[in-house]
Design a protein around this motif. Sequence first.
Motif, PDB file in Angstrom:
ATOM      1  N   VAL A  47     -47.968   7.291 -15.179  1.00 14.55           N
ATOM      2  CA  VAL A  47     -47.010   7.173 -14.068  1.00 14.55           C
ATOM      3  C   VAL A  47     -45.897   8.177 -14.314  1.00 14.55           C
ATOM      4  CG1 VAL A  47     -45.432   5.650 -12.828  1.00 14.55           C
ATOM      5  CG2 VAL A  47     -47.528   4.711 -13.822  1.00 14.55           C
ATOM      6  N   THR A  48     -45.589   8.965 -13.290  1.00 15.84           N
ATOM      7  CA  THR A  48     -44.525   9.962 -13.401  1.00 15.84           C
ATOM      8  C   THR A  48     -43.255   9.400 -12.793  1.00 15.84           C
ATOM      9  OG1 THR A  48     -46.127  11.753 -13.275  1.00 15.84           O
ATOM     10  CG2 THR A  48     -43.843  12.317 -12.807  1.00 15.84           C
ATOM     11  N   PHE A  49     -42.160   9.567 -13.549  1.00 19.64           N
ATOM     12  CA  PHE A  49     -40.844   9.130 -13.095  1.00 19.64           C
ATOM     13  C   PHE A  49     -39.965  10.351 -12.887  1.00 19.64           C
ATOM     14  CE2 PHE A  49     -42.560   5.406 -15.093  1.00 19.64           C
ATOM     15  CZ  PHE A  49     -42.095   4.369 -14.311  1.00 19.64           C
ATOM     16  N   VAL A  50     -39.087  10.252 -11.880  1.00 17.99           N
ATOM     17  CA  VAL A  50     -38.116  11.305 -11.566  1.00 17.99           C
ATOM     18  C   VAL A  50     -36.759  10.635 -11.366  1.00 17.99           C
ATOM     19  CG1 VAL A  50     -39.831  12.829 -10.524  1.00 17.99           C
ATOM     20  CG2 VAL A  50     -38.608  11.197  -9.086  1.00 17.99           C
ATOM     21  N   GLY A  51     -35.716  11.437 -11.295  1.00 19.02           N
ATOM     22  CA  GLY A  51     -34.385  10.883 -11.029  1.00 19.02           C
ATOM     23  C   GLY A  51     -34.328  10.290  -9.631  1.00 19.02           C
ATOM     24  N   CYS A  52     -33.879   9.038  -9.549  1.00 14.73           N
ATOM     25  CA  CYS A  52     -33.815   8.364  -8.243  1.00 14.73           C
ATOM     26  C   CYS A  52     -32.930   9.111  -7.254  1.00 14.73           C
ATOM     27  CB  CYS A  52     -33.288   6.940  -8.409  1.00 14.73           C
ATOM     28  SG  CYS A  52     -34.437   5.817  -9.213  1.00 14.73           S
ATOM     29  N   SER A  53     -31.796   9.616  -7.724  1.00 12.92           N
ATOM     30  CA  SER A  53     -30.894  10.300  -6.786  1.00 12.92           C
ATOM     31  C   SER A  53     -31.530  11.570  -6.229  1.00 12.92           C
ATOM     32  CB  SER A  53     -29.550  10.604  -7.438  1.00 12.92           C
ATOM     33  OG  SER A  53     -29.722  11.406  -8.566  1.00 12.92           O
ATOM     34  N   GLU A  54     -32.313  12.272  -7.052  1.00 12.23           N
ATOM     35  CA  GLU A  54     -32.989  13.478  -6.554  1.00 12.23           C
ATOM     36  C   GLU A  54     -34.072  13.107  -5.546  1.00 12.23           C
ATOM     37  OE1 GLU A  54     -35.069  17.565  -8.232  1.00 12.23           O
ATOM     38  OE2 GLU A  54     -34.510  15.991  -9.656  1.00 12.23           O
ATOM     39  N   LEU A  55     -34.815  12.065  -5.830  1.00 10.67           N
ATOM     40  CA  LEU A  55     -35.840  11.583  -4.893  1.00 10.67           C
ATOM     41  C   LEU A  55     -35.181  11.164  -3.584  1.00 10.67           C
ATOM     42  CD1 LEU A  55     -38.747  10.719  -4.220  1.00 10.67           C
ATOM     43  CD2 LEU A  55     -38.256   8.538  -5.347  1.00 10.67           C
ATOM     44  N   TRP A  56     -34.114  10.407  -3.695  1.00  8.33           N
ATOM     45  CA  TRP A  56     -33.387   9.933  -2.521  1.00  8.33           C
ATOM     46  C   TRP A  56     -32.897  11.106  -1.671  1.00  8.33           C
ATOM     47  CZ3 TRP A  56     -32.413   5.232  -0.372  1.00  8.33           C
ATOM     48  CH2 TRP A  56     -31.373   5.143   0.540  1.00  8.33           C
ATOM     49  N   SER A  57     -32.399  12.151  -2.347  1.00  8.06           N
ATOM     50  CA  SER A  57     -31.812  13.274  -1.613  1.00  8.06           C
ATOM     51  C   SER A  57     -32.826  14.009  -0.745  1.00  8.06           C
ATOM     52  CB  SER A  57     -31.138  14.246  -2.576  1.00  8.06           C
ATOM     53  OG  SER A  57     -32.114  14.906  -3.365  1.00  8.06           O
ATOM     54  N   LEU A  58     -34.105  13.874  -1.043  1.00 10.13           N
ATOM     55  CA  LEU A  58     -35.126  14.520  -0.205  1.00 10.13           C
ATOM     56  C   LEU A  58     -35.260  13.845   1.164  1.00 10.13           C
ATOM     57  CD1 LEU A  58     -37.983  15.066  -2.809  1.00 10.13           C
ATOM     58  CD2 LEU A  58     -36.325  16.740  -1.966  1.00 10.13           C
ATOM     59  N   PHE A  59     -34.825  12.610   1.273  1.00  9.76           N
ATOM     60  CA  PHE A  59     -35.048  11.839   2.489  1.00  9.76           C
ATOM     61  C   PHE A  59     -33.784  11.541   3.286  1.00  9.76           C
ATOM     62  CE2 PHE A  59     -38.574  10.911  -0.295  1.00  9.76           C
ATOM     63  CZ  PHE A  59     -39.656  11.019   0.558  1.00  9.76           C
ATOM     64  N   ILE A  60     -32.642  12.043   2.843  1.00  6.95           N
ATOM     65  CA  ILE A  60     -31.394  11.679   3.510  1.00  6.95           C
ATOM     66  C   ILE A  60     -30.570  12.941   3.752  1.00  6.95           C
ATOM     67  CG2 ILE A  60     -30.170  11.214   1.357  1.00  6.95           C
ATOM     68  CD1 ILE A  60     -28.877   8.809   2.807  1.00  6.95           C
ATOM     69  N   THR A  61     -29.882  12.961   4.880  1.00  6.34           N
ATOM     70  CA  THR A  61     -29.046  14.121   5.213  1.00  6.34           C
ATOM     71  C   THR A  61     -27.717  14.040   4.468  1.00  6.34           C
ATOM     72  OG1 THR A  61     -27.966  13.014   7.069  1.00  6.34           O
ATOM     73  CG2 THR A  61     -30.045  14.189   7.542  1.00  6.34           C
ATOM     74  N   GLN A  62     -27.061  15.180   4.331  1.00  3.18           N
ATOM     75  CA  GLN A  62     -25.747  15.205   3.684  1.00  3.18           C
ATOM     76  C   GLN A  62     -24.733  14.394   4.484  1.00  3.18           C
ATOM     77  OE1 GLN A  62     -25.039  15.808   0.836  1.00  3.18           O
ATOM     78  NE2 GLN A  62     -26.454  17.312   0.065  1.00  3.18           N
ATOM     79  N   ARG A  63     -24.872  14.389   5.787  1.00  2.00           N
ATOM     80  CA  ARG A  63     -23.968  13.599   6.632  1.00  2.00           C
ATOM     81  C   ARG A  63     -24.119  12.107   6.335  1.00  2.00           C
ATOM     82  NH1 ARG A  63     -23.726  13.495  13.227  1.00  2.00           N
ATOM     83  NH2 ARG A  63     -21.948  12.094  13.328  1.00  2.00           N
ATOM     84  N   ALA A  64     -25.364  11.666   6.188  1.00  2.00           N
ATOM     85  CA  ALA A  64     -25.603  10.256   5.864  1.00  2.00           C
ATOM     86  C   ALA A  64     -25.076   9.922   4.471  1.00  2.00           C
ATOM     87  CB  ALA A  64     -27.090   9.944   5.970  1.00  2.00           C
ATOM     88  N   VAL A  65     -25.238  10.848   3.536  1.00  2.00           N
ATOM     89  CA  VAL A  65     -24.709  10.639   2.183  1.00  2.00           C
ATOM     90  C   VAL A  65     -23.198  10.450   2.255  1.00  2.00           C
ATOM     91  CG1 VAL A  65     -24.286  11.740  -0.053  1.00  2.00           C
ATOM     92  CG2 VAL A  65     -26.547  11.844   0.960  1.00  2.00           C
ATOM     93  N   GLY A  66     -22.531  11.300   3.036  1.00  2.00           N
ATOM     94  CA  GLY A  66     -21.088  11.174   3.191  1.00  2.00           C
ATOM     95  C   GLY A  66     -20.691   9.840   3.783  1.00  2.00           C
ATOM     96  N   ALA A  67     -21.441   9.395   4.776  1.00  2.00           N
ATOM     97  CA  ALA A  67     -21.149   8.099   5.394  1.00  2.00           C
ATOM     98  C   ALA A  67     -21.335   6.963   4.396  1.00  2.00           C
ATOM     99  CB  ALA A  67     -22.042   7.893   6.610  1.00  2.00           C
ATOM    100  N   LEU A  68     -22.378   7.043   3.597  1.00  2.00           N
ATOM    101  CA  LEU A  68     -22.612   5.992   2.602  1.00  2.00           C
ATOM    102  C   LEU A  68     -21.526   5.977   1.540  1.00  2.00           C
ATOM    103  CD1 LEU A  68     -26.461   6.315   2.179  1.00  2.00           C
ATOM    104  CD2 LEU A  68     -25.231   4.352   3.105  1.00  2.00           C
ATOM    105  N   LYS A  69     -21.080   7.154   1.119  1.00  2.00           N
ATOM    106  CA  LYS A  69     -20.010   7.216   0.115  1.00  2.00           C
ATOM    107  C   LYS A  69     -18.739   6.599   0.663  1.00  2.00           C
ATOM    108  CE  LYS A  69     -21.492  11.068  -2.704  1.00  2.00           C
ATOM    109  NZ  LYS A  69     -21.198  12.389  -3.219  1.00  2.00           N
ATOM    110  N   ASP A  70     -18.388   6.930   1.906  1.00  2.00           N
ATOM    111  CA  ASP A  70     -17.192   6.359   2.511  1.00  2.00           C
ATOM    112  C   ASP A  70     -17.324   4.850   2.620  1.00  2.00           C
ATOM    113  OD1 ASP A  70     -16.579   9.096   4.840  1.00  2.00           O
ATOM    114  OD2 ASP A  70     -16.070   8.849   2.728  1.00  2.00           O
ATOM    115  N   LEU A  71     -18.469   4.384   3.079  1.00  2.00           N
ATOM    116  CA  LEU A  71     -18.702   2.957   3.213  1.00  2.00           C
ATOM    117  C   LEU A  71     -18.598   2.282   1.860  1.00  2.00           C
ATOM    118  CD1 LEU A  71     -19.504   0.556   4.988  1.00  2.00           C
ATOM    119  CD2 LEU A  71     -21.885   1.114   4.505  1.00  2.00           C
ATOM    120  N   ASP A  72     -19.168   2.916   0.840  1.00  2.00           N
ATOM    121  CA  ASP A  72     -19.134   2.326  -0.490  1.00  2.00           C
ATOM    122  C   ASP A  72     -17.707   2.212  -1.000  1.00  2.00           C
ATOM    123  OD1 ASP A  72     -19.528   3.023  -3.772  1.00  2.00           O
ATOM    124  OD2 ASP A  72     -20.690   1.403  -2.891  1.00  2.00           O
TER     125      ASP A  72
END
Length: 116
Positions: A47-72
């Motif tokens: 089983v191959t493992f990768v960094g979750c944040s890098e995997l996540w970044s392939l599926f989410i826009t920078q705008r959505a990341v910004g919204a999530l950070k603000d919400l958090d």
Amino acid sequence: KLLHYNGEMKPWVADRLRRQSPACALPSSVDHKWSWKKTVRVYCDDVTFVGCSELWSLFITQRAVGALKDLDSEWVEEERRWLDQKKEDREKAEKERKDKEKKAKEDQEKKEQEKK
């Protein structure tokens, strides 16, 4: 598309933390050159493992990341305020209880003095 993340360390706040990012199992359908990956044997399968944040970044826009950070950050602030209010409420209730006990004791002592 829906990508759900339920881990403790959210990928969109990983850059704020000074801990190693969690690892996620690499989906076979994703083709990408990973900055970090590790293959290990799990129950007789590789089983191959990768960094979750890098995997996540392939599926989410920078705008959505910004919204999530603000919400958090807003959620953290709300949580802090809620805890502060809860503490104040407990302290107020404790003070009122002590004041009531003190008054009852004083009234009792006054009655005993009047009997003498």
